[in-house]
Enzyme design. Structure first.
Site, short mmCIF file in Angstrom:
data_model
loop_
_atom_site.label_atom_id
_atom_site.label_comp_id
_atom_site.label_asym_id
_atom_site.label_seq_id
_atom_site.Cartn_x
_atom_site.Cartn_y
_atom_site.Cartn_z
N HIS A 102 0.85 -1.34 0.15
CA HIS A 102 -0.02 0.05 -0.11
C HIS A 102 0.85 1.23 0.06
CE1 HIS A 102 0.60 -1.41 4.02
NE2 HIS A 102 0.69 -0.32 4.61
N HIS A 104 0.85 5.25 1.08
CA HIS A 104 0.02 6.15 2.02
C HIS A 104 0.14 7.57 1.19
CE1 HIS A 104 0.19 4.00 6.05
NE2 HIS A 104 1.30 3.27 5.32
P1 5GP Z 1 1.69 0.05 7.42
O1 5GP Z 1 2.20 0.44 8.61
O2 5GP Z 1 1.68 -1.24 6.94
O3 5GP Z 1 2.38 1.06 6.29
O4 5GP Z 1 0.14 0.80 7.41
C1 5GP Z 1 -0.87 0.26 7.57
C2 5GP Z 1 -2.09 1.02 7.81
O5 5GP Z 1 -3.19 0.40 7.81
C3 5GP Z 1 -2.01 2.07 9.08
O6 5GP Z 1 -1.58 3.27 8.90
C4 5GP Z 1 -3.17 1.65 9.70
O7 5GP Z 1 -3.54 2.81 10.59
C5 5GP Z 1 -4.11 1.11 8.60
N1 5GP Z 1 -4.86 -0.03 9.00
C6 5GP Z 1 -4.74 -0.87 9.88
N2 5GP Z 1 -5.98 -1.55 10.02
C7 5GP Z 1 -6.93 -0.97 9.22
C8 5GP Z 1 -8.25 -1.41 8.79
O8 5GP Z 1 -8.88 -2.07 9.21
N3 5GP Z 1 -8.78 -0.27 7.97
C9 5GP Z 1 -8.27 0.80 7.40
N4 5GP Z 1 -8.84 1.43 6.64
N5 5GP Z 1 -7.04 0.96 7.65
C10 5GP Z 1 -6.22 0.10 8.58
#
Ligand code: 5GP
Length: 143
Positions: A102, A104
């Site tokens: 993903h 951001h």
């Molecule tokens: P990472 O740390 O893997 O780059 O980011 C994962 C992101 O997913 C985090 O910013 C977190 O807030 C978001 N996130 C985690 N669980 C969920 C969810 O169930 N739904 C949504 N929409 N975002 C989520």
């Protein structure tokens, strides 16, 4: 790392877990982060199964980045931001918590500090209102 088909974003893609969707096409899907670093914080994901940045084929990666490029200014306009920041984490040590690739899109305002990454759950009504503003701009520009 092998792709886990039960990760939370795979479930969102399959419609098993709700989200505040702002965009979808054949290869990509975008929705609001539930623990946003700023208003309108959007996640853009490929529909292809990829755990991280190096696990996706060239075409899907190019398509994903094109979606990010198209969506970022629309997210900014939707929430009335002044700029945006892109973030992308790979591996636990780097702060990745969801193992479906993903990107951001984090809207920025010059006078507003960022919230911490993935720490504070946003109110659902606030997320719904921000998603609606973004969808209005996205549908006006991307159809
Ligand atoms: P990472 O740390 O893997 O780059 O980011 C994962 C992101 O997913 C985090 O910013 C977190 O807030 C978001 N996130 C985690 N669980 C969920 C969810 O169930 N739904 C949504 N929409 N975002 C989520």
């Amino acid at each position: 790392m092998a792709y886990d088909n039960d990760n939370i974003f795979a479930k969102i893609l399959r419609g098993e877990v709700p989200c505040h969707k702002v965009f979808e096409d054949d290869r990509t899907f975008a929705f609001l982060d539930v623990m946003p670093r700023s208003h309108g914080h959007t996640l853009v994901i490929p529909k292809a199964q990829a755990t991280g940045f190096t696990d996706i084929d060239d075409q899907d990666l190019a398509y994903l980045m094109k979606s990010v490029q198209s969506l970022a200014p629309l997210v900014v306009e939707g929430v009335g931001a002044e700029g945006f920041m892109l973030q992308q984490f790979n591996g636990l040590a780097a702060g990745q918590t969801v193992f479906h690739l993903h990107i951001h899109i984090v809207p920025r305002w010059a006078d507003q500090a960022l919230k911490a990454h993935g720490k504070e759950m946003e109110d659902q009504d606030v997320l719904a209102a921000n998603a609606e503003k973004i969808r209005t701009v996205v549908s006006a520009n991307l159809g």
